[in-house]
Enzyme design. Structure first.
Site, PDB file in Angstrom:
ATOM      1  N   GLY A  71       0.949  -1.170  -0.007  1.00 48.73           N
ATOM      2  CA  GLY A  71      -0.038   0.089  -0.007  1.00 48.73           C
ATOM      3  C   GLY A  71       0.758   1.273  -0.114  1.00 48.73           C
ATOM      4  O   GLY A  71       0.411   2.291  -0.552  1.00 48.73           O
ATOM      5  N   THR A  72       1.943   1.030   0.707  1.00 44.91           N
ATOM      6  CA  THR A  72       2.914   2.304   0.655  1.00 44.91           C
ATOM      7  C   THR A  72       3.493   2.786  -0.762  1.00 44.91           C
ATOM      8  O   THR A  72       3.469   3.781  -1.054  1.00 44.91           O
ATOM      9  CB  THR A  72       3.946   1.944   1.733  1.00 44.91           C
ATOM     10  N   ALA A 198      -3.683  -5.942   0.298  1.00 49.36           N
ATOM     11  CA  ALA A 198      -4.208  -7.478   0.441  1.00 49.36           C
ATOM     12  C   ALA A 198      -4.138  -7.696   2.172  1.00 49.36           C
ATOM     13  O   ALA A 198      -5.026  -8.337   2.495  1.00 49.36           O
ATOM     14  CB  ALA A 198      -3.379  -8.327  -0.272  1.00 49.36           C
ATOM     15  N   HIS A 199      -3.013  -7.154   2.711  1.00 49.86           N
ATOM     16  CA  HIS A 199      -2.675  -7.862   3.990  1.00 49.86           C
ATOM     17  C   HIS A 199      -3.771  -7.506   4.820  1.00 49.86           C
ATOM     18  O   HIS A 199      -3.627  -7.992   6.153  1.00 49.86           O
ATOM     19  CB  HIS A 199      -1.148  -7.635   4.400  1.00 49.86           C
ATOM     20  N   CYS A 323       7.503   4.417  22.012  1.00 45.39           N
ATOM     21  CA  CYS A 323       8.347   3.114  22.231  1.00 45.39           C
ATOM     22  C   CYS A 323       7.576   1.866  21.726  1.00 45.39           C
ATOM     23  O   CYS A 323       8.779   0.772  21.867  1.00 45.39           O
ATOM     24  CB  CYS A 323       8.487   2.996  23.855  1.00 45.39           C
TER      25      CYS A 323
END
Length: 381
Positions: A71-72, A198-199, A323
């Site tokens: 997607g990135t 997809a993920h 963190c």
């Protein structure tokens, strides 16, 4: 120990039908789909079948589906391609919002020196009128999310898309968090580009797509090959894309039922918030939020110790704490909402989440919070 995985909004386990579809292309069919021999033709047929399956699921034409590796990458392809097109027209202004995914925010800031970032309200929702007011004659791109990945808030994109159209700007919609959980049709969206992956819906990692409106040509972001009709260079990950297509077919038949089940599970998880004195973030209405996401803050206790304690109890959740990830910055989404990310946790469910998974979270959280609050009280004495 049987674990409860409640971080589907980060990535969802692979659906059995997707795995089954992928296996032949991991073990047997290995040809390059760009070649003319029998091995290549076999993988080409599978690749195009997957394209049709994805297109049918998202209401697009198969030729509007450009496969990418994430997607990135799809988001970056849209943004850098739009800005390259804008340079030819003398347009470089970009409009986006403060709660976009980092793939959007970092890309627009790298691609343009003229970016207007629209703020949001306490629910994480931007004002469509503010987007409309920000669009100028030199605006080349308006990039908006369909639903927020951290708090689940659904955004009012229709009016903003229409405003961009009046100025001739391109519209990109980041639908990665929404597709698979909300009904979605690219053909009905007044947008030029949309990113999907997809993920997050039970497909494999390494498979995604940029939907590109018919007739729109953008310079490829990944160059060095003529794959994807010269729109994205590089050999396609056939096995993953076949799995993407199979997952889309599976979700098509199950979307309504899965969304309804997810909503019930999220409300089951939210039932513990009053017990531990937590505050729910985002839009809490059914119509205004994704069905599978719950984001909240626990007063007086930082998120990271709770997350780690839940993990020891066999429960996986996500935190907006600095963190809790590889980055040393808190969630920009929560910061834009005025929420202290150090005290935020996100529970997200998916296609294989059970009531027992949620109950493990509900049973574990009060004792964990009580223990950390007691330690804090002792430390202050």
């Amino acid at each position: 120990m049987t674990r409860a995985y409640l971080d589907h909004a980060s990535t969802s386990p692979l659906r059995a039908v997707a795995l089954e579809a992928m296996l032949p292309f991991l073990a047997e069919h290995h040809g390059d789909p760009g070649r003319l021999h029998a091995e290549g033709r076999a993988t080409r047929v599978a690749l195009e079948d997957a394209r049709e399956q994805v297109a049918a699921f998202v209401g697009a034409r198969p030729r509007e589906v450009v496969f990418t590796a994430s997607g990135t990458e799809a988001i970056n392809t849209a943004i850098f391609g739009a800005l390259a097109r804008g340079r030819e027209q003398g347009r470089q202004h970009v409009v986006t919002t403060a709660v976009e995914h980092s793939a959007v925010l970092e890309a627009v800031r790298r691609a343009s020196d003229d970016v207007t970032v629209i703020g949001v309200d306490a629910r994480g929702r931007f004002d469509a009128a503010a987007v409309t007011a920000a669009v100028r004659p030199d605006t080349v791109l308006v990039s908006l999310q369909l639903a927020n990945h951290e708090v689940g808030t659904i955004q009012p994109i229709a009016e903003a898309c229409a405003a961009a159209r009046t100025q001739g700007a391109l519209v990109h919609v980041d639908a990665c968090a929404a597709v698979g959980h909300l009904p979605f049709a690219f053909s009905a969206l007044d947008a030029d580009l949309a990113s999907i992956t997809a993920h997050k819906l039970g497909g494999p990692k390494g498979a995604a797509a940029l939907l590109v409106r018919r007739g729109l040509r953008l310079d490829p972001f990944v160059v060095g090959g003529a794959q994807e009709r010269a729109r994205r260079g590089g050999l396609e990950n056939v096995a993953a894309l076949v799995g993407f297509g199979a997952a889309c077919v599976d979700v098509t038949d199950r979307l309504h039922d899965e969304a309804r089940a997810a909503r019930a599970l999220i409300e089951r998880a939210a039932s513990v918030l009053d017990v531990v004195g937590a505050t729910r973030f985002g839009d809490v209405s059914e119509a205004g939020s994704l069905p599978n996401v719950l984001c909240f803050g626990v007063t007086g206790v930082e998120a990271e110790p709770i997350l780690l304690a839940l993990d020891q109890h066999g429960v996986a959740v996500h935190s907006g704490s600095a963190c809790s990830s590889e980055l040393l910055e808190p969630s920009s989404v929560l910061a834009a909402m005025g929420v202290d990310a150090e005290h935020s946790l996100r529970v997200s469910v998916g296609w294989n989440t059970t009531e027992a998974d949620v109950d493990r979270f509900v049973d574990a959280l009060p004792g964990i919070v009580d223990r950390f609050r007691a330690l804090r009280t002792e430390a202050s004495l």
